[in-house]
Design a protein around this motif. Structure first.
Motif, PDB file in Angstrom:
ATOM      1  N   PHE A  39       2.420 -12.050  14.283  1.00  0.00           N
ATOM      2  CA  PHE A  39       1.003 -12.399  14.171  1.00  0.00           C
ATOM      3  C   PHE A  39       0.452 -11.947  12.819  1.00  0.00           C
ATOM      4  CE2 PHE A  39      -3.509 -11.034  15.022  1.00  0.00           C
ATOM      5  CZ  PHE A  39      -4.038 -12.315  14.966  1.00  0.00           C
ATOM      6  N   LEU A  40      -0.213 -12.860  12.114  1.00  0.00           N
ATOM      7  CA  LEU A  40      -0.805 -12.551  10.810  1.00  0.00           C
ATOM      8  C   LEU A  40      -2.214 -11.999  11.027  1.00  0.00           C
ATOM      9  CD1 LEU A  40       0.491 -15.744   9.017  1.00  0.00           C
ATOM     10  CD2 LEU A  40       1.197 -13.395   8.509  1.00  0.00           C
ATOM     11  N   SER A  41      -2.294 -10.698  11.291  1.00  0.00           N
ATOM     12  CA  SER A  41      -3.568 -10.073  11.641  1.00  0.00           C
ATOM     13  C   SER A  41      -4.577 -10.125  10.501  1.00  0.00           C
ATOM     14  CB  SER A  41      -3.343  -8.620  12.069  1.00  0.00           C
ATOM     15  OG  SER A  41      -2.730  -7.876  11.035  1.00  0.00           O
ATOM     16  N   CYS A  42      -4.105 -10.330   9.274  1.00  0.00           N
ATOM     17  CA  CYS A  42      -5.028 -10.454   8.141  1.00  0.00           C
ATOM     18  C   CYS A  42      -5.933 -11.670   8.275  1.00  0.00           C
ATOM     19  CB  CYS A  42      -4.250 -10.527   6.824  1.00  0.00           C
ATOM     20  SG  CYS A  42      -2.981 -11.807   6.802  1.00  0.00           S
ATOM     21  N   GLY A  43      -5.627 -12.557   9.221  1.00  0.00           N
ATOM     22  CA  GLY A  43      -6.446 -13.735   9.427  1.00  0.00           C
ATOM     23  C   GLY A  43      -7.515 -13.591  10.494  1.00  0.00           C
ATOM     24  N   ILE A  44      -7.644 -12.401  11.098  1.00  0.00           N
ATOM     25  CA  ILE A  44      -8.606 -12.230  12.195  1.00  0.00           C
ATOM     26  C   ILE A  44     -10.021 -12.569  11.749  1.00  0.00           C
ATOM     27  CG2 ILE A  44      -9.699 -10.547  13.727  1.00  0.00           C
ATOM     28  CD1 ILE A  44      -7.024  -9.157  14.032  1.00  0.00           C
ATOM     29  N   TYR A 285       6.155   4.244  -4.253  1.00  0.00           N
ATOM     30  CA  TYR A 285       4.978   3.730  -4.947  1.00  0.00           C
ATOM     31  C   TYR A 285       5.194   3.869  -6.453  1.00  0.00           C
ATOM     32  CZ  TYR A 285      -0.071   2.951  -5.625  1.00  0.00           C
ATOM     33  OH  TYR A 285      -1.300   2.454  -5.982  1.00  0.00           O
ATOM     34  N   ASN A 286       5.432   2.762  -7.104  1.00  0.00           N
ATOM     35  CA  ASN A 286       5.789   2.784  -8.525  1.00  0.00           C
ATOM     36  C   ASN A 286       4.738   3.397  -9.442  1.00  0.00           C
ATOM     37  OD1 ASN A 286       8.476   1.741  -8.549  1.00  0.00           O
ATOM     38  ND2 ASN A 286       7.670  -0.290  -8.088  1.00  0.00           N
ATOM     39  N   PRO A 287       3.444   3.210  -9.209  1.00  0.00           N
ATOM     40  CA  PRO A 287       2.460   3.836 -10.109  1.00  0.00           C
ATOM     41  C   PRO A 287       2.579   5.354 -10.177  1.00  0.00           C
ATOM     42  CG  PRO A 287       1.415   2.093  -8.859  1.00  0.00           C
ATOM     43  CD  PRO A 287       2.794   2.268  -8.271  1.00  0.00           C
ATOM     44  N   THR A 288       2.925   5.997  -9.053  1.00  0.00           N
ATOM     45  CA  THR A 288       3.060   7.459  -9.051  1.00  0.00           C
ATOM     46  C   THR A 288       4.510   7.912  -9.141  1.00  0.00           C
ATOM     47  OG1 THR A 288       3.192   7.524  -6.628  1.00  0.00           O
ATOM     48  CG2 THR A 288       0.999   7.714  -7.616  1.00  0.00           C
ATOM     49  N   GLN A 289       5.436   6.967  -8.935  1.00  0.00           N
ATOM     50  CA  GLN A 289       6.870   7.281  -8.895  1.00  0.00           C
ATOM     51  C   GLN A 289       7.199   8.270  -7.770  1.00  0.00           C
ATOM     52  OE1 GLN A 289       9.542   5.968 -11.383  1.00  0.00           O
ATOM     53  NE2 GLN A 289       7.881   4.511 -10.957  1.00  0.00           N
ATOM     54  N   LYS A 290       6.475   8.124  -6.647  1.00  0.00           N
ATOM     55  CA  LYS A 290       6.685   8.993  -5.489  1.00  0.00           C
ATOM     56  C   LYS A 290       6.631   8.154  -4.212  1.00  0.00           C
ATOM     57  CE  LYS A 290       4.492  13.047  -7.617  1.00  0.00           C
ATOM     58  NZ  LYS A 290       3.334  13.992  -7.527  1.00  0.00           N
ATOM     59  N   TYR A 291       7.181   8.713  -3.126  1.00  0.00           N
ATOM     60  CA  TYR A 291       7.082   8.052  -1.830  1.00  0.00           C
ATOM     61  C   TYR A 291       5.684   8.274  -1.255  1.00  0.00           C
ATOM     62  CZ  TYR A 291      11.969   6.724  -1.627  1.00  0.00           C
ATOM     63  OH  TYR A 291      13.172   6.118  -1.892  1.00  0.00           O
ATOM     64  N   ASP A 292       5.204   7.267  -0.522  1.00  0.00           N
ATOM     65  CA  ASP A 292       3.835   7.295  -0.016  1.00  0.00           C
ATOM     66  C   ASP A 292       3.773   6.436   1.249  1.00  0.00           C
ATOM     67  OD1 ASP A 292       1.054   7.667   0.148  1.00  0.00           O
ATOM     68  OD2 ASP A 292       0.800   7.403  -2.011  1.00  0.00           O
ATOM     69  N   TYR A 293       2.604   6.422   1.886  1.00  0.00           N
ATOM     70  CA  TYR A 293       2.395   5.551   3.051  1.00  0.00           C
ATOM     71  C   TYR A 293       1.355   4.513   2.707  1.00  0.00           C
ATOM     72  CZ  TYR A 293       1.461   3.842   7.735  1.00  0.00           C
ATOM     73  OH  TYR A 293       1.321   3.033   8.827  1.00  0.00           O
ATOM     74  N   ILE A 294       1.769   3.251   2.629  1.00  0.00           N
ATOM     75  CA  ILE A 294       0.867   2.151   2.268  1.00  0.00           C
ATOM     76  C   ILE A 294       1.177   0.966   3.190  1.00  0.00           C
ATOM     77  CG2 ILE A 294       0.055   0.646   0.424  1.00  0.00           C
ATOM     78  CD1 ILE A 294       1.132   2.710  -1.581  1.00  0.00           C
ATOM     79  N   PRO A 295       0.484   0.872   4.330  1.00  0.00           N
ATOM     80  CA  PRO A 295       0.776  -0.205   5.289  1.00  0.00           C
ATOM     81  C   PRO A 295       0.243  -1.552   4.835  1.00  0.00           C
ATOM     82  CG  PRO A 295      -1.044   1.157   6.087  1.00  0.00           C
ATOM     83  CD  PRO A 295      -0.555   1.794   4.822  1.00  0.00           C
ATOM     84  N   LEU A 296       1.128  -2.392   4.339  1.00  0.00           N
ATOM     85  CA  LEU A 296       0.789  -3.750   3.915  1.00  0.00           C
ATOM     86  C   LEU A 296       1.873  -4.704   4.384  1.00  0.00           C
ATOM     87  CD1 LEU A 296      -0.364  -3.288   0.190  1.00  0.00           C
ATOM     88  CD2 LEU A 296      -1.799  -4.034   2.096  1.00  0.00           C
ATOM     89  N   ALA A 297       1.477  -5.901   4.781  1.00  0.00           N
ATOM     90  CA  ALA A 297       2.454  -6.890   5.255  1.00  0.00           C
ATOM     91  C   ALA A 297       3.490  -7.222   4.182  1.00  0.00           C
ATOM     92  CB  ALA A 297       1.731  -8.158   5.705  1.00  0.00           C
ATOM     93  N   THR A 298       3.041  -7.264   2.921  1.00  0.00           N
ATOM     94  CA  THR A 298       3.977  -7.593   1.847  1.00  0.00           C
ATOM     95  C   THR A 298       5.086  -6.548   1.735  1.00  0.00           C
ATOM     96  OG1 THR A 298       2.393  -6.535   0.352  1.00  0.00           O
ATOM     97  CG2 THR A 298       2.378  -8.936   0.461  1.00  0.00           C
TER      98      THR A 298
END
Length: 445
Positions: A39-44, A285-298
């Motif tokens: 389900f593409l929830s970004c379309g809600i 996360y390339n801008p910081t060169q560190k691991y992070d949590y960023i929930p995005l469908a992409t």
């Protein structure tokens, strides 16, 4: 090879499809508590605003289409126990109540995220709606045509879009957020202030820098109390944010403090043969060169594909993410990638930024419109770490251009001299992406 995929999220669907593509003989079992996938929830918000041709098109796969690809789908099935080291699962058919135990060669964790829902008085009222999944979307779609007013809690992308769509459809909207401006985690002040003016112009009541303390049912509506006031409407909608849905695996794999499962560049967790992807996992996360949590469908889609490519052996490494995203509110397009100067400071990156505004194409054209462009770079190295663009013109691909620049560790100097074409229908002799990089050079001197 027998593989268990826990969760038919975007990451789960793409993991299953890619594993099957790479290993046609693999026995793949997907376990999903709900009765839908992909389900593409970004379309809600778009559906609520009547911008969706058909809700059925908000899915790009179905349990039936997955099964036709040779993938065994266990729908309406909950995994009760997962012994990751042993690759052992116990799962329950929610319709029959029958429990089954099974062993696997590989396990893929794609359990996604869960909506943040604080334990506040009255929050479980029938007049307080979530905005996360297919059921939430249906519930909102049923009720919103009949209401006259709504309170939206959370001014991130989801809340911002809901507030916009409700307001342009004639609803009285109150938008509440704990931070002092809308889209505070997604934009710098110079962009969010433009959106705030648009909200006010369309009658949205902004109640910022305050925290919700309770909900109370009133006659034909709901009252939302905060530390600064009380607000009434027909319904309230939560759009506060998300956390990893990984409680089942606590203590078994390495995680961030918020529960995001740590993986290596091949999407494998700290337990050999166990992989994780999507909103349940970390990203590099390339801008910081560190691991992070960023929930995005992409992020979820790419990570799912990588699980499939690496399920048997390390083949393709993760290239990381820039968290590139976009939103359109009141015909104003906003697209961004990486960090703002404000978020860079929070992440420990010593950065500077510059913002320009210029027409996207020459003024001798019969029509043109301004583009506001911002570029953020790391001091010293001059490495680009972020960018943002806003216009009534479609500037979405500019964010993708800078995303690629960030991934390849380009500097402001390189971007300023990058070859972009000139043709009056499409742009200026110096494209606004180059122009903002040149402005960055001038400021950095």
């Amino acid at each position: 090879m027998k593989v268990a995929i826990i969760g038919a999220t975007h990451a789960g669907v793409f993991s299953a499809k890619q594993i099957k593509a790479e290993h046609p003989d693999a026995e793949i079992h997907v376990f999903e508590k709900n009765d839908t996938v992909s389900f593409l929830s970004c379309g809600i918000a778009l559906w609520i605003g009547d911008h969706v041709s058909s809700p059925n098109k908000m899915f790009y796969e179905s349990p039936e289409s997955m099964a036709k690809q040779g993938i065994t789908m266990h729908m309406n099935t909950e995994v009760l126990e997962a012994k990751l080291v042993d690759k052992h699962l116990v799962y329950k058919d929610l319709a029959s109540g029958e429990e089954t135990a099974a062993d696997f060669d590989k396990i893929v964790i794609t359990t996604g995220s869960k909506a943040i829902k604080p334990n506040l008085p009255g929050i479980h009222s029938d007049r307080v709606f979530d905005s996360k999944n297919w059921k939430n979307a249906n519930d909102l779609k049923k009720v919103t045509p009949e209401i006259k007013s709504a309170i939206v809690i959370g001014a991130g992308y989801i809340g911002a879009e809901l507030a916009e769509q409700l307001s342009v459809n004639g609803k009285k909207v109150t938008l509440i957020d704990g931070l002092d401006r809308v889209l505070a985690k997604n934009t710098s002040d110079e962009f969010s202030s433009v959106f705030e003016e648009a909200y006010k112009k369309h009658g949205v009541q902004l109640e910022l820098n305050q925290m919700v303390s309770s909900f109370e049912d009133i006659e034909n509506g709901v009252k939302v109390k905060t530390d600064k006031g009380e607000y009434e409407a027909d319904i309230a909608i939560l759009g506060i944010g998300f956390l990893p849905n990984t409680g089942l695996f606590q203590g078994q794999v390495n995680m961030l403090k918020n529960g995001a499962i740590e993986t290596n560049e091949y999407m494998e967790t700290s337990v050999p043969g166990v992989f994780a992807a999507g909103d349940a996992a970390t990203v590099f996360y390339n801008p910081t060169q560190k691991y992070d949590y960023i929930p995005l469908a992409t992020n979820a889609v790419r990570q799912g594909v990588l699980v499939g490519k690496n399920i048997e052996k390390n083949t393709v490494a993760y290239q990381g993410t820039q968290a590139t995203s976009a939103v359109e509110l009141y015909e104003l397009a906003y697209a961004a990638t990486g960090l703002t100067k404000e978020s860079a400071k929070i992440k420990g990156v010593d950065a500077e930024s510059v913002t320009i505004e210029e027409d996207y194409r020459p003024d001798f054209m019969l029509s043109t419109t301004p583009v506001k462009a911002s570029l953020t770079w790391e001091k010293g190295s001059r490495r680009i770490v972020g960018a943002a663009f806003m216009s009534k013109h479609d500037i979405s691909q500019a964010a993708n251009v800078v995303s690629l620049a960030i991934e390849n560790k380009m500097t402001i100097d390189q971007l300023a001299m990058t070859d972009f074409f000139f043709q009056p229908n499409f742009g200026q002799p110096i494209n606004y992406v180059s122009s903002v990089a040149m402005a960055a050079q001038a400021k950095a001197e």
